[in-house]
Design an enzyme around this catalytic site. Sequence first.
Site, PDB file in Angstrom:
ATOM      1  N   HIS A  30      47.059  39.973  85.358  1.00 61.67           N
ATOM      2  CA  HIS A  30      46.434  41.275  85.545  1.00 61.67           C
ATOM      3  C   HIS A  30      46.982  42.254  84.530  1.00 61.67           C
ATOM      4  CE1 HIS A  30      44.917  44.869  87.519  1.00 61.67           C
ATOM      5  NE2 HIS A  30      44.093  44.062  88.155  1.00 61.67           N
ATOM      6  N   ASP A  34      40.720  38.105  92.443  1.00 55.15           N
ATOM      7  CA  ASP A  34      39.607  37.164  92.327  1.00 55.15           C
ATOM      8  C   ASP A  34      39.950  35.744  92.778  1.00 55.15           C
ATOM      9  OD1 ASP A  34      37.542  38.784  91.386  1.00 55.15           O
ATOM     10  OD2 ASP A  34      38.403  38.807  89.377  1.00 55.15           O
TER      11      ASP A  34
HETATM   12  N1  ACO Z   1      45.986  32.181  82.227  1.00 57.26           N
HETATM   13  C1  ACO Z   1      46.807  31.823  81.220  1.00 57.26           C
HETATM   14  N2  ACO Z   1      47.491  32.697  80.472  1.00 57.26           N
HETATM   15  C2  ACO Z   1      47.336  33.987  80.758  1.00 57.26           C
HETATM   16  C3  ACO Z   1      46.509  34.437  81.797  1.00 57.26           C
HETATM   17  C4  ACO Z   1      45.824  33.475  82.529  1.00 57.26           C
HETATM   18  N3  ACO Z   1      45.009  33.818  83.535  1.00 57.26           N
HETATM   19  N4  ACO Z   1      46.568  35.788  81.861  1.00 57.26           N
HETATM   20  C5  ACO Z   1      47.392  36.164  80.893  1.00 57.26           C
HETATM   21  N5  ACO Z   1      47.858  35.089  80.226  1.00 57.26           N
HETATM   22  C6  ACO Z   1      48.782  35.075  79.111  1.00 57.26           C
HETATM   23  C7  ACO Z   1      47.998  35.268  77.816  1.00 57.26           C
HETATM   24  O1  ACO Z   1      47.591  34.063  77.241  1.00 57.26           O
HETATM   25  C8  ACO Z   1      49.021  35.990  76.969  1.00 57.26           C
HETATM   26  O2  ACO Z   1      49.928  35.052  76.474  1.00 57.26           O
HETATM   27  P1  ACO Z   1      50.445  35.145  74.972  1.00 57.26           P
HETATM   28  O3  ACO Z   1      51.154  36.479  74.889  1.00 57.26           O
HETATM   29  O4  ACO Z   1      51.325  33.966  74.844  1.00 57.26           O
HETATM   30  O5  ACO Z   1      49.225  35.115  74.113  1.00 57.26           O
HETATM   31  C9  ACO Z   1      49.779  36.862  77.960  1.00 57.26           C
HETATM   32  O6  ACO Z   1      49.624  36.210  79.236  1.00 57.26           O
HETATM   33  C10 ACO Z   1      49.205  38.267  78.067  1.00 57.26           C
HETATM   34  O7  ACO Z   1      47.815  38.186  78.270  1.00 57.26           O
HETATM   35  P2  ACO Z   1      46.792  39.331  77.852  1.00 57.26           P
HETATM   36  O8  ACO Z   1      45.402  38.808  77.911  1.00 57.26           O
HETATM   37  O9  ACO Z   1      47.212  39.978  76.577  1.00 57.26           O
HETATM   38  O10 ACO Z   1      47.085  40.382  78.976  1.00 57.26           O
HETATM   39  P3  ACO Z   1      46.046  41.366  79.550  1.00 57.26           P
HETATM   40  O11 ACO Z   1      46.792  42.398  80.256  1.00 57.26           O
HETATM   41  O12 ACO Z   1      45.057  41.806  78.539  1.00 57.26           O
HETATM   42  O13 ACO Z   1      45.278  40.364  80.564  1.00 57.26           O
HETATM   43  C11 ACO Z   1      43.663  39.651  82.038  1.00 57.26           C
HETATM   44  C12 ACO Z   1      44.722  40.702  81.728  1.00 57.26           C
HETATM   45  C13 ACO Z   1      42.484  39.827  81.065  1.00 57.26           C
HETATM   46  C14 ACO Z   1      43.176  39.900  83.456  1.00 57.26           C
HETATM   47  C15 ACO Z   1      44.252  38.244  81.901  1.00 57.26           C
HETATM   48  O14 ACO Z   1      45.351  38.073  82.763  1.00 57.26           O
HETATM   49  C16 ACO Z   1      43.211  37.155  82.144  1.00 57.26           C
HETATM   50  O15 ACO Z   1      42.455  36.811  81.227  1.00 57.26           O
HETATM   51  N6  ACO Z   1      43.133  36.598  83.392  1.00 57.26           N
HETATM   52  C17 ACO Z   1      42.146  35.626  83.726  1.00 57.26           C
HETATM   53  C18 ACO Z   1      40.831  36.320  84.035  1.00 57.26           C
HETATM   54  C19 ACO Z   1      40.900  37.018  85.370  1.00 57.26           C
HETATM   55  O16 ACO Z   1      41.375  36.489  86.357  1.00 57.26           O
HETATM   56  N7  ACO Z   1      40.338  38.241  85.390  1.00 57.26           N
HETATM   57  C20 ACO Z   1      40.281  39.051  86.602  1.00 57.26           C
HETATM   58  C21 ACO Z   1      41.253  40.196  86.551  1.00 57.26           C
HETATM   59  S1  ACO Z   1      41.235  41.133  88.023  1.00 57.26           S
HETATM   60  C22 ACO Z   1      39.817  41.981  87.922  1.00 57.26           C
HETATM   61  O17 ACO Z   1      39.309  42.325  86.909  1.00 57.26           O
HETATM   62  C23 ACO Z   1      39.142  42.294  89.149  1.00 57.26           C
END
Ligand code: ACO
Length: 369
Positions: A255, A306
Amino acid sequence: MSGLTGIVACETAISSIENGVLRYRGYTIDDLATKATFEEIIYLLWYGRLPNRLELTALKQDLLESAVLPKKIYDLLHLYEPWGNAMAKLRTCVSFLTHFDDEVMDHSFAADHRKAIRIMARMAAIVAAIERIRTDLEPIEPDAIQFTSLAEMFLWLLKGEKPEPLAAKALDVCLVLHAEHELNASTFASRVTVSTMSDIYSGIVSAIGTLKGPLHGNANEQVANMLEDIGDISRVEEYIAGKIARKERIMGFGHRVYKHGDPRAKYLKELAKELGEWRGDTRWYDMSAKIEQLVFAKKGLMPNVDFYSASVYTYLGIPRDLFTLIFAISRTSGWMAHILEQHDNNKLIRPRAQYIGKKHDQWLPIEDR
Ligand code: ACO
């Protein structure tokens, strides 16, 4: 600055996330998840305080009476291909509703609140009608049934029969948990849209289009796809290890704001367990609990709102591609609160961009390019 991470873009009195604690108007999500109904939440978000019994009854009455759809919405739904994207159908329907509301451009407090009620109530009826029409079932009109909550109305309109009290209660809790979440991407989109003094319908259409993405509201459907792909608890370990090795995102985890767990997830986890036991099939819950354990151990990531929603909605017998639409029904209450707040003290939202392109270039006539 990438993705506006950590940027404060507006002031709000609607909800807060501080030290991992989510509050709507000062009430913790723990209190609300266990004590409030969705209609109380709508009142709280829009009017800034909890309703008394009379106010709640009046709001419910208004919502339930406003749920009846203009007949032409059903005509529109018949024009869609059955296989078309359900969120896109909802987005178009909400846009279409504009044409049946003669108060669209009246931005007064009273008119905005009346429109908020109409849109809120009709969203649930539209989502149920999308499903019935695409499966060749006659849509049910809200005034043909007797119901006591939006959750009960939705399930009844969807399935064609009065839902079990446990199912209606479970959906009500989901609606409470998804209702509001500060300046998430879809809420931000709705505020940007109405900050131009555009209308409420346009704000909700922008928000639906934004919620539709898999990094936001559509993650719940992707979680269900993953659980179906895995199929059995014996395959969880290998499946998750493969995803991690390929550096793929695991939907329903992580998140932007919560780095130590989403406070809504535990209620959905409890609901998924309870509903699985009620249905006599805890396979999805069991797989989810194992995935949670592995992803935390290997990546330090925790489930977001989710993740367990996917199992809850599946146990409620809701088709997978409607999961994000249910999120939209609930979040309309929060979007609307933000739209009302934006209109109440409006300032056009127009940030700047850092230019990183070429500084100067020579114009070339077309024949020389
Ligand atoms: N699975 C694997 N790795 C992840 C995940 C995940 N679900 N979420 C974050 N990471 C990792 C990223 O790969 C990244 O690693 P790195 O630095 O080695 O490249 C690090 O954690 C940071 O991730 P970011 O995408 O930069 O962080 P951000 O704050 O932008 O991400 C997000 C938030 C988009 C929700 C992300 O966690 C994600 O893509 N989750 C999966 C999709 C999801 O569940 N979305 C629903 C969110 S809740 C909502 O909107 C209602």
